[in-house]
Write a protein that holds these residues in place. Structure first.
Motif, PDB file in Angstrom:
ATOM      1  N   ILE A  94      35.427  36.784  32.636  1.00 11.79           N
ATOM      2  CA  ILE A  94      35.331  38.326  33.879  1.00 11.79           C
ATOM      3  C   ILE A  94      33.863  39.171  32.436  1.00 11.79           C
ATOM      4  N   ASP A  95      33.164  38.877  32.744  1.00 13.73           N
ATOM      5  CA  ASP A  95      32.417  39.272  31.757  1.00 13.73           C
ATOM      6  C   ASP A  95      32.162  40.364  32.070  1.00 13.73           C
ATOM      7  N   ALA A  96      31.986  40.947  31.285  1.00 11.31           N
ATOM      8  CA  ALA A  96      31.760  43.184  30.286  1.00 11.31           C
ATOM      9  C   ALA A  96      31.188  43.496  31.801  1.00 11.31           C
ATOM     10  N   ASP A  97      30.776  43.236  32.590  1.00 11.51           N
ATOM     11  CA  ASP A  97      29.798  43.888  33.572  1.00 11.51           C
ATOM     12  C   ASP A  97      29.648  43.458  35.188  1.00 11.51           C
ATOM     13  N   PHE A  98      30.986  43.079  35.058  1.00 19.76           N
ATOM     14  CA  PHE A  98      31.857  42.666  35.829  1.00 19.76           C
ATOM     15  C   PHE A  98      33.142  43.126  36.384  1.00 19.76           C
ATOM     16  N   THR A  99      33.029  44.242  37.272  1.00 18.06           N
ATOM     17  CA  THR A  99      34.036  44.962  37.437  1.00 18.06           C
ATOM     18  C   THR A  99      34.541  45.061  38.774  1.00 18.06           C
ATOM     19  N   SER A 100      34.575  43.910  39.662  1.00 14.22           N
ATOM     20  CA  SER A 100      34.965  44.229  41.302  1.00 14.22           C
ATOM     21  C   SER A 100      36.713  43.657  40.816  1.00 14.22           C
ATOM     22  N   GLU A 101      37.193  43.526  41.572  1.00 18.01           N
ATOM     23  CA  GLU A 101      39.010  43.105  42.330  1.00 18.01           C
ATOM     24  C   GLU A 101      38.373  41.913  41.353  1.00 18.01           C
ATOM     25  N   VAL A 102      39.841  41.670  40.136  1.00 17.07           N
ATOM     26  CA  VAL A 102      39.640  40.506  39.632  1.00 17.07           C
ATOM     27  C   VAL A 102      40.367  39.614  40.406  1.00 17.07           C
ATOM     28  N   LYS A 103      39.813  38.517  40.893  1.00 14.10           N
ATOM     29  CA  LYS A 103      40.426  36.986  41.707  1.00 14.10           C
ATOM     30  C   LYS A 103      41.523  36.377  40.946  1.00 14.10           C
ATOM     31  N   VAL A 104      42.613  35.555  41.089  1.00 14.81           N
ATOM     32  CA  VAL A 104      42.668  34.359  40.842  1.00 14.81           C
ATOM     33  C   VAL A 104      42.274  33.506  41.361  1.00 14.81           C
ATOM     34  N   ILE A 105      41.757  32.724  40.855  1.00 15.37           N
ATOM     35  CA  ILE A 105      42.228  30.880  41.474  1.00 15.37           C
ATOM     36  C   ILE A 105      42.868  29.804  41.482  1.00 15.37           C
ATOM     37  N   LEU A 106      44.401  30.292  42.066  1.00 20.52           N
ATOM     38  CA  LEU A 106      45.524  29.154  42.021  1.00 20.52           C
ATOM     39  C   LEU A 106      45.828  28.042  42.726  1.00 20.52           C
ATOM     40  N   GLU A 107      45.625  26.747  41.573  1.00 19.27           N
ATOM     41  CA  GLU A 107      45.655  25.483  42.233  1.00 19.27           C
ATOM     42  C   GLU A 107      47.475  24.371  41.466  1.00 19.27           C
ATOM     43  N   ASN A 108      47.678  24.196  42.895  1.00 20.04           N
ATOM     44  CA  ASN A 108      48.814  23.601  43.311  1.00 20.04           C
ATOM     45  C   ASN A 108      49.577  22.644  43.073  1.00 20.04           C
ATOM     46  N   ARG A 109      48.845  22.053  42.009  1.00 23.30           N
ATOM     47  CA  ARG A 109      49.295  20.344  41.355  1.00 23.30           C
ATOM     48  C   ARG A 109      50.846  19.929  41.588  1.00 23.30           C
ATOM     49  N   GLY A 110      51.785  20.208  42.020  1.00 26.56           N
ATOM     50  CA  GLY A 110      53.490  20.187  42.254  1.00 26.56           C
ATOM     51  C   GLY A 110      53.860  19.167  42.792  1.00 26.56           C
ATOM     52  N   ASN A 111      54.219  19.250  43.322  1.00 23.50           N
ATOM     53  CA  ASN A 111      55.363  18.326  44.549  1.00 23.50           C
ATOM     54  C   ASN A 111      55.857  19.413  45.760  1.00 23.50           C
ATOM     55  N   ALA A 112      55.816  20.536  45.615  1.00 24.57           N
ATOM     56  CA  ALA A 112      56.200  21.937  46.705  1.00 24.57           C
ATOM     57  C   ALA A 112      54.949  21.942  46.824  1.00 24.57           C
ATOM     58  N   PRO A 113      55.827  22.874  47.952  1.00 25.68           N
ATOM     59  CA  PRO A 113      54.401  23.994  48.035  1.00 25.68           C
ATOM     60  C   PRO A 113      55.150  25.325  47.581  1.00 25.68           C
ATOM     61  N   PHE A 114      54.762  26.647  47.123  1.00 24.88           N
ATOM     62  CA  PHE A 114      54.877  26.963  46.584  1.00 24.88           C
ATOM     63  C   PHE A 114      54.477  28.217  46.872  1.00 24.88           C
ATOM     64  N   VAL A 115      55.683  29.375  46.903  1.00 24.38           N
ATOM     65  CA  VAL A 115      55.246  30.344  47.086  1.00 24.38           C
ATOM     66  C   VAL A 115      54.715  31.499  46.145  1.00 24.38           C
ATOM     67  N   VAL A 116      53.276  32.610  46.642  1.00 18.67           N
ATOM     68  CA  VAL A 116      52.803  33.099  45.826  1.00 18.67           C
ATOM     69  C   VAL A 116      53.850  34.683  46.889  1.00 18.67           C
ATOM     70  N   GLU A 117      54.364  35.555  45.297  1.00 19.72           N
ATOM     71  CA  GLU A 117      54.917  36.676  46.099  1.00 19.72           C
ATOM     72  C   GLU A 117      53.936  38.087  45.233  1.00 19.72           C
ATOM     73  N   ASP A 118      53.398  39.015  45.816  1.00 20.80           N
ATOM     74  CA  ASP A 118      53.272  40.040  45.111  1.00 20.80           C
ATOM     75  C   ASP A 118      54.149  41.230  44.109  1.00 20.80           C
ATOM     76  N   GLY A 119      53.577  41.089  43.067  1.00 16.31           N
ATOM     77  CA  GLY A 119      54.388  41.083  41.234  1.00 16.31           C
ATOM     78  C   GLY A 119      54.551  40.175  40.578  1.00 16.31           C
TER      79      GLY A 119
END
Length: 155
Positions: A94-119
């Motif tokens: 994330i560069d110093a001149d980027f001020t939009s919302e930071v978003k993350v590319i999460l990848e599931n390399r596991g062996n089951a679906p993964f649930v992401v929850e708020d917080g």
């Protein structure tokens, strides 16, 4: 050394990043799935990441870094070990001149679906000072004897 980083929260319930210990290099960043919807965490929103897929997950955080600094996003080792969850582009910059919302590319390399929850703590951030390079075109480089993949062997 401590660096002053300004952070804007997308909603009141978004938590500022936190270092979990005094000597931690990285601070934890939480998922924020609200996309402008201001409901308290008591009514959890969630996103399922199927096996082998990736999802763009919001954090609700906008960072303003000082010049010559970057924010690096990295996977959390516990999520990687237990569930196979990683960041596709780790470390993300994330560069110093980027001020939009930071978003993350999460990848599931596991062996089951993964649930992401708020917080949920989904990644860690590290603030790094950036060295700028001056590039010079040349006709020749100093020979080092190195070249190609595996040029130093395995032992």
């Amino acid at each position: 050394m401590k660096v002053n980083v300004r952070v804007k929260k997308a909603a009141p319930e978004v938590n500022l990043p936190q270092y979990q210990t005094d000597l931690a290099a990285g601070f934890d960043i939480e998922a924020y799935l609200g996309a402008g919807d201001v409901r308290p965490f008591s009514r959890k929103r969630s996103v399922v990441i199927p096996i082998g897929e990736r999802r763009l997950i919001g954090t609700g955080l906008h960072f303003q870094l000082p010049p010559d600094f970057e924010l690096q996003l990295r996977p959390r080792s516990g999520l990687a070990l237990k569930y196979g969850i990683t960041l596709t582009n780790a470390p993300a910059t994330i560069d110093a001149d980027f001020t939009s919302e930071v978003k993350v590319i999460l990848e599931n390399r596991g062996n089951a679906p993964f649930v992401v929850e708020d917080g949920m703590r989904i990644c860690q951030g590290v603030i790094k000072q950036v060295e700028k390079a001056h590039f010079t075109a040349v006709d020749e480089l100093t020979e080092t004897g190195r070249g190609g993949f595996g040029s130093t062997g395995t032992r």
